[in-house]
Design a protein around this motif. Sequence first.
Motif, PDB file in Angstrom:
ATOM      1  N   MET A  70       0.976  -1.078   0.299  1.00 34.50           N
ATOM      2  CA  MET A  70      -0.307  -0.288   0.012  1.00 34.50           C
ATOM      3  C   MET A  70       0.880   1.136   0.180  1.00 34.50           C
ATOM      4  N   GLU A  81      -3.017   5.359  -0.491  1.00 37.87           N
ATOM      5  CA  GLU A  81      -4.271   4.129   0.026  1.00 37.87           C
ATOM      6  C   GLU A  81      -4.256   3.748   1.360  1.00 37.87           C
ATOM      7  N   LYS A  86      -8.688   2.585   2.666  1.00 38.13           N
ATOM      8  CA  LYS A  86      -9.769   2.010   2.079  1.00 38.13           C
ATOM      9  C   LYS A  86      -8.820   0.808   1.454  1.00 38.13           C
ATOM     10  N   THR A 146      -6.893  -2.582   0.292  1.00 37.54           N
ATOM     11  CA  THR A 146      -6.160  -2.739  -1.259  1.00 37.54           C
ATOM     12  C   THR A 146      -6.168  -4.457  -1.453  1.00 37.54           C
ATOM     13  N   THR A 180      -4.484  -7.307  -3.316  1.00 34.14           N
ATOM     14  CA  THR A 180      -3.910  -7.768  -4.398  1.00 34.14           C
ATOM     15  C   THR A 180      -3.861  -9.433  -4.810  1.00 34.14           C
ATOM     16  N   THR A 228      -3.018  -5.583  -8.445  1.00 42.45           N
ATOM     17  CA  THR A 228      -4.209  -5.314  -7.677  1.00 42.45           C
ATOM     18  C   THR A 228      -5.145  -5.250  -8.698  1.00 42.45           C
ATOM     19  N   THR A 281      -5.396  -8.694   0.694  1.00 46.73           N
ATOM     20  CA  THR A 281      -6.046  -7.436   1.118  1.00 46.73           C
ATOM     21  C   THR A 281      -5.294  -6.802   2.619  1.00 46.73           C
ATOM     22  N   SER A 341      -5.159  -3.664   4.959  1.00 48.36           N
ATOM     23  CA  SER A 341      -6.394  -2.659   4.946  1.00 48.36           C
ATOM     24  C   SER A 341      -5.449  -1.691   6.446  1.00 48.36           C
TER      25      SER A 341
END
Length: 197
Positions: free
Chosen positions: A139, A143, A148, A150, A152, A172, A189, A191
């Motif tokens: 990230m 980001e 939000k 993210t 991959t 992504t 993911t 976050s």
Amino acid sequence: MSIRLTSSLILSLALTTSACSSPMKTPDIKQNPHPKTRYEITVTINDAPGPFDSVAGVVHYMVENDRCVPLTPISGATLAPEKNFPITFTRVSDNVYKGTIYADLLQDEDYYGLGVCHWAVNTMWATLKVKGVDFSPAMDLKEIVSQKPTPTYFVKADYFNTDKERSAFGTTNRSLFQTESSTDIFSMTLSAKEDFQ
């Protein structure tokens, strides 16, 4: 007279070249004694073919205002200082790991006598290992701040292809895998959740 002048020019050129080729001073980068801008980072693994041997991470900081940094001798480029710090992830469940980073971990300071250098997070990434294969979702600052999630995406075949040490390619952009069966793909993911202290 001419010989003396030529000798002086050669000596002057030698001294100038020596000064220009000397390395730029590395600043004594200090940590903020009381960082407050804290983010909890969560790694969520979805549909992976199996467990991972280890989960670790790194947060990469850079000076964002390069005017506080002197020009590099000879090349004239501005090389902003950078610093990496490890992130320790704790296992929460079979597919969830949590760690912490601080956006203000490094001390803003006048390191070169050209004004205060301001540090910022450039990017962070997690590294999940299976034998010699690294899966590294990342990230950037935008980001992280947006909080939000993210995702991959990775190909499951990379999980089993452990013949040699390497980094598995991830993206992504889920649409790049349209030709693949959805059962052949898994995701990680990242976050971020802001938690001021």
